[in-house]
Design an enzyme around this catalytic site. Structure first.
Site, PDB file in Angstrom:
ATOM      1  CG  LEU A 139      54.577  41.091  61.379  1.00  0.00           C
ATOM      2  CD1 LEU A 139      53.537  42.078  60.871  1.00  0.00           C
ATOM      3  CD2 LEU A 139      55.570  40.920  60.259  1.00  0.00           C
ATOM      4  CG  ASP A 140      61.009  43.676  63.917  1.00  0.00           C
ATOM      5  OD1 ASP A 140      61.117  42.362  64.350  1.00  0.00           O
ATOM      6  OD2 ASP A 140      61.819  44.031  63.072  1.00  0.00           O
ATOM      7  CB  ALA A 141      57.339  46.870  68.233  1.00  0.00           C
ATOM      8  CB  THR A 143      57.818  45.580  61.136  1.00  0.00           C
ATOM      9  OG1 THR A 143      59.074  45.758  60.894  1.00  0.00           O
ATOM     10  CG2 THR A 143      57.266  44.864  59.554  1.00  0.00           C
TER      11      THR A 143
END
Length: 309
Positions: A139-141, A143
């Site tokens: 997951l994006d940092a 998100t």
């Protein structure tokens, strides 16, 4: 520090030469794999191998790899706010908070899921590059939400395959600007790095195939809450696809969101949450499903936009 890997020989490498198998398993050149073998750093069922030896599926492989120059390594320290949703001998599922990357990368100095698990005393699979051990998806940092990490080598192989073969149900909720038309639809558009090279991604002809399904849960005056089902898992996929149809995630300034609306809702990042993850358990085969609640910042923003409607 040396990087020690121990794992069973996968079925797909049955009969492969040791040097070719190592190259495939660890992303080495054939020459580098042969050098590691010649140094005595590869054992099969406890004994040394030569580069031309043939491997047998299920054999126990132990490999000592030197870290590549400048490779980031996980810092083992607990991550505040990261909770464990589920854990057994094969997997650990966490609710990832904001500002936490999945694993170390060049240029990232903040906390990581991998480092947080190690720092809290959890074991993870040794498969994968040293800085990504056990990581089967990301997951994006900024998100938040549900993320699974493999603890056993069996789980690592099975989950990597399941993600690759699109047999994992990945559901997200996103608050996007405006009202998508139609309210339910699919964005099928290839994604690759943005030509500007500034860290963004974009819909680009000849990019990697990317498919996002969305359905409107609730429509507000200024925004819509969407349920999103990812068929593929490209970097920034939801953010790019929503921006491409002119409905960026609220608060996502990197992809064209309105900063005034974000400020009014108290958002400092994109409104995007990985709400559900479901897959066949890697050992018992039954379907497992995990959900995580909205974090405080997203819940507050949703309350405000709902009250304004």
């Amino acid at each position: 520090m040396a990087d020690v890997r121990a794992l069973p020989v996968p079925d797909g490498l049955e009969g492969e030469r040791a040097d070719a198998a190592l190259a495939r398993l660890f992303g080495l050149s054939r020459t580098r794999a042969a050098e590691v073998i010649a140094a005595g750093d590869v054992l099969l069922d406890g004994g040394p191998v030569s580069k031309s030896d043939r491997l047998h599926a299920g054999g126990w492989l132990e490999v000592t790899l030197p870290p590549p120059p400048g490779a980031p390594t996980p810092v083992a320290e607990p991550v505040p706010g990261m909770s464990v949703l589920y854990e057994d001998d094969d997997i650990v599922v966490v609710n990832k908070p904001i500002g936490v990357a999945a694993h170390p990368t060049t240029g990232w100095t903040g906390p990581t899921v991998l480092g947080g698990l190690l720092g809290a005393g959890h074991t993870v699979a040794t498969s994968g590059a040293a800085e990504r051990q056990g990581i089967v998806h990301r997951l994006d940092a900024n998100t938040t939400g549900t993320m699974a990490v493999a603890k056993s080598e069996v789980a690592y192989s099975a989950l990597k395959r399941a993600f690759k073969e699109r047999r994992v149900d990945k559901r997200y909720h996103a608050l996007v600007q405006g009202h998508p038309d139609p309210f339910r639809g699919t964005v099928d558009a290839p994604i690759d790095r943005h030509p500007s090279g500034n860290g963004r991604f974009a819909v680009v002809a000849g990019g990697r195939p990317s498919v996002t399904h969305y359905d409107t849960i609730e429509a507000f005056r200024a925004a819509s809450l969407l349920d999103i089902d990812l068929e593929t898992g490209r970097t920034h996929q939801i953010r790019v696809h929503m921006s491409a149809i002119r409905h960026p995630c609220v608060g996502d300034m990197l992809y064209g969101a309105d900063p005034t609306l974000a400020a009014r809702l108290g958002l400092g990042r994109q409104w995007l949450h990985a709400v559900l993850l479901a897959f066949e358990h890697p050992t018992h085969g039954g379907r497992v499903e995990f959900e995580s609640p909205y974090p405080d910042d997203l819940a507050h923003a949703l309350d405000v936009v709902r009250a304004e409607s």
